[in-house]
Scaffold this motif. Structure first.
Motif, PDB file in Angstrom:
ATOM      1  N   ALA A   1      44.282  29.830  37.659  1.00  0.00           N
ATOM      2  CA  ALA A   1      43.546  30.105  38.928  1.00  0.00           C
ATOM      3  C   ALA A   1      42.682  31.271  38.731  1.00  0.00           C
ATOM      4  CB  ALA A   1      44.552  30.244  40.248  1.00  0.00           C
ATOM      5  N   VAL A   2      43.299  32.333  38.266  1.00  0.00           N
ATOM      6  CA  VAL A   2      42.355  33.607  37.911  1.00  0.00           C
ATOM      7  C   VAL A   2      41.057  33.166  37.080  1.00  0.00           C
ATOM      8  CG1 VAL A   2      42.144  35.879  36.979  1.00  0.00           C
ATOM      9  CG2 VAL A   2      44.263  34.957  38.163  1.00  0.00           C
ATOM     10  N   VAL A   3      41.162  32.472  36.047  1.00  0.00           N
ATOM     11  CA  VAL A   3      40.224  32.169  34.961  1.00  0.00           C
ATOM     12  C   VAL A   3      39.088  31.164  35.973  1.00  0.00           C
ATOM     13  CG1 VAL A   3      39.659  30.519  33.056  1.00  0.00           C
ATOM     14  CG2 VAL A   3      41.696  32.045  32.874  1.00  0.00           C
TER      15      VAL A   3
ATOM     16  N   LEU B   1      37.098  39.275  43.003  1.00  0.00           N
ATOM     17  CA  LEU B   1      38.692  39.889  43.469  1.00  0.00           C
ATOM     18  C   LEU B   1      39.162  39.469  44.450  1.00  0.00           C
ATOM     19  CD1 LEU B   1      38.148  43.503  42.256  1.00  0.00           C
ATOM     20  CD2 LEU B   1      39.287  41.889  40.920  1.00  0.00           C
ATOM     21  N   ILE B   2      38.435  39.268  45.577  1.00  0.00           N
ATOM     22  CA  ILE B   2      39.017  38.720  46.936  1.00  0.00           C
ATOM     23  C   ILE B   2      39.315  37.073  46.861  1.00  0.00           C
ATOM     24  CG2 ILE B   2      38.292  38.316  49.206  1.00  0.00           C
ATOM     25  CD1 ILE B   2      36.897  40.862  49.386  1.00  0.00           C
ATOM     26  N   GLN B   3      38.322  36.498  46.105  1.00  0.00           N
ATOM     27  CA  GLN B   3      38.316  35.020  46.188  1.00  0.00           C
ATOM     28  C   GLN B   3      39.659  34.741  44.903  1.00  0.00           C
ATOM     29  OE1 GLN B   3      34.924  33.180  44.330  1.00  0.00           O
ATOM     30  NE2 GLN B   3      35.125  31.515  45.569  1.00  0.00           N
ATOM     31  N   THR B   4      39.888  35.601  44.091  1.00  0.00           N
ATOM     32  CA  THR B   4      41.039  35.590  43.063  1.00  0.00           C
ATOM     33  C   THR B   4      42.134  35.461  43.795  1.00  0.00           C
ATOM     34  OG1 THR B   4      39.786  36.087  41.233  1.00  0.00           O
ATOM     35  CG2 THR B   4      42.262  36.211  41.143  1.00  0.00           C
TER      36      THR B   4
ATOM     37  N   ALA C   1      53.468  26.329  44.682  1.00  0.00           N
ATOM     38  CA  ALA C   1      54.511  26.273  43.733  1.00  0.00           C
ATOM     39  C   ALA C   1      55.900  26.688  44.356  1.00  0.00           C
ATOM     40  CB  ALA C   1      54.251  27.180  42.532  1.00  0.00           C
ATOM     41  N   LEU C   2      55.920  27.377  45.226  1.00  0.00           N
ATOM     42  CA  LEU C   2      57.101  27.647  45.864  1.00  0.00           C
ATOM     43  C   LEU C   2      57.303  26.565  46.989  1.00  0.00           C
ATOM     44  CD1 LEU C   2      56.302  31.367  47.287  1.00  0.00           C
ATOM     45  CD2 LEU C   2      57.945  30.685  45.708  1.00  0.00           C
TER      46      LEU C   2
ATOM     47  N   VAL D   1      47.221  33.342  45.997  1.00  0.00           N
ATOM     48  CA  VAL D   1      48.251  33.222  47.059  1.00  0.00           C
ATOM     49  C   VAL D   1      48.475  31.683  47.310  1.00  0.00           C
ATOM     50  CG1 VAL D   1      48.434  33.350  49.567  1.00  0.00           C
ATOM     51  CG2 VAL D   1      47.759  35.216  48.095  1.00  0.00           C
ATOM     52  N   VAL D   2      47.368  30.916  47.118  1.00  0.00           N
ATOM     53  CA  VAL D   2      47.442  29.447  47.310  1.00  0.00           C
ATOM     54  C   VAL D   2      48.335  28.857  46.611  1.00  0.00           C
ATOM     55  CG1 VAL D   2      46.090  27.255  47.729  1.00  0.00           C
ATOM     56  CG2 VAL D   2      45.412  29.258  48.700  1.00  0.00           C
TER      57      VAL D   2
END
Length: 261
Positions: free
Chosen positions: A75-77, A118-121, A132-133, A126-127
């Motif tokens: 997701a970060v990538v 950074l905000i978009q990441t 996953a949870l 979080v999503v």
């Protein structure tokens, strides 16, 4: 300094407005790791979970716990790939020429891209963690482990953002900027993100264990499991600092050259 901060915040608002006006790009960047998560858990999870070393009678739940750190890294990538596209769009669309005629701090343009990424990441992570949870991911992390996880992900995001900014700056067009960073999406697949590295052939195992994303994934896995290894975390931080510093210096040199051109 006050002008630079003010102009950087203005550029950040510009990036946030772009995200709001074109939500399809954000949805695509977040949706890609979610597709990998659902695919690997529900298609391969039963078989892969049973083959995890040290786990007797593993199942999809065990495999979900194993791959979630790798999916979070993806997701970060994924967001960083969008940054390369955004930077290339600015550099080839004529907006930089317009900025050069205005009394704004030169550093603010790239700073706006970094803060926006950074905000978009943060939103993407979080999503992904929330999904996953919902699927049954059961982290054993303490509040301190969660804080360390957030810090490591922020550092990784900053490092990859500067690297992909440089890629966006060096790309002659948006199409090139969208293709050049794609190997970054493949590295988690050729690492410890989806299978243990000890199950790989010798040559591939050597590459997987020595590429930068493997220690980051292992560090995230240990932190989320509540049993972090200090050496692995330090190695992950060192890789992030090295990538971020190289990307920053490369971006600064390229931007100065393009902005003065």
């Amino acid at each position: 300094m006050s002008y630079a901060v003010r102009d950087s915040l203005t550029m950040l608002r510009r990036q946030l407005r772009h995200m709001a006006r074109y939500p399809s790009l954000t949805l695509m960047l977040i949706g890609q790791p979610l597709v990998f998560l659902l695919l690997f858990v529900y298609v391969f999870g039963g078989t892969m979970g049973a083959g995890l070393p040290g786990v007797s009678a593993g199942d999809r739940g065990d495999y979900l716990d194993f791959i979630t750190p790798g999916i979070v890294l993806m997701a970060v990538v994924s967001v960083s790939l969008g940054t390369a596209i955004a930077v290339a769009t600015d550099m080839t669309g004529g907006i930089i020429d317009r900025f050069r005629t205005m009394a704004i701090a030169r550093v603010s343009v790239l700073t706006g891209h970094v803060l926006g990424a950074l905000i978009q990441t943060a939103v993407a992570v979080v999503v992904v963690v929330a999904v996953a949870l919902a699927l049954g991911f059961g982290p054993g992390a303490s509040p301190g482990d969660w804080l360390a996880t957030a810090g490591l992900l922020a550092l990784l995001s900053l490092a990859l953002t500067w690297l992909t900014i440089a890629i966006g700056l060096v790309s002659p067009n948006v199409e090139t900027a969208s293709n050049l960073p794609m190997p970054l999406m493949l590295l988690p697949l050729v690492g410890s993100g989806f299978v243990p590295t000890e199950t790989m052939p010798d040559g591939l195992r050597w590459f997987a264990e020595n590429q930068p994303f493997t220690p980051v994934i292992d560090a995230l896995r240990g932190l989320l499991d509540g049993s972090p290894d200090g050496g692995t975390v330090l190695l992950a931080v060192a890789w992030c600092v090295a990538i971020g510093l190289a990307g920053y210096l490369w971006s600064r040199r390229l931007y100065r050259r393009r902005a003065a051109g």
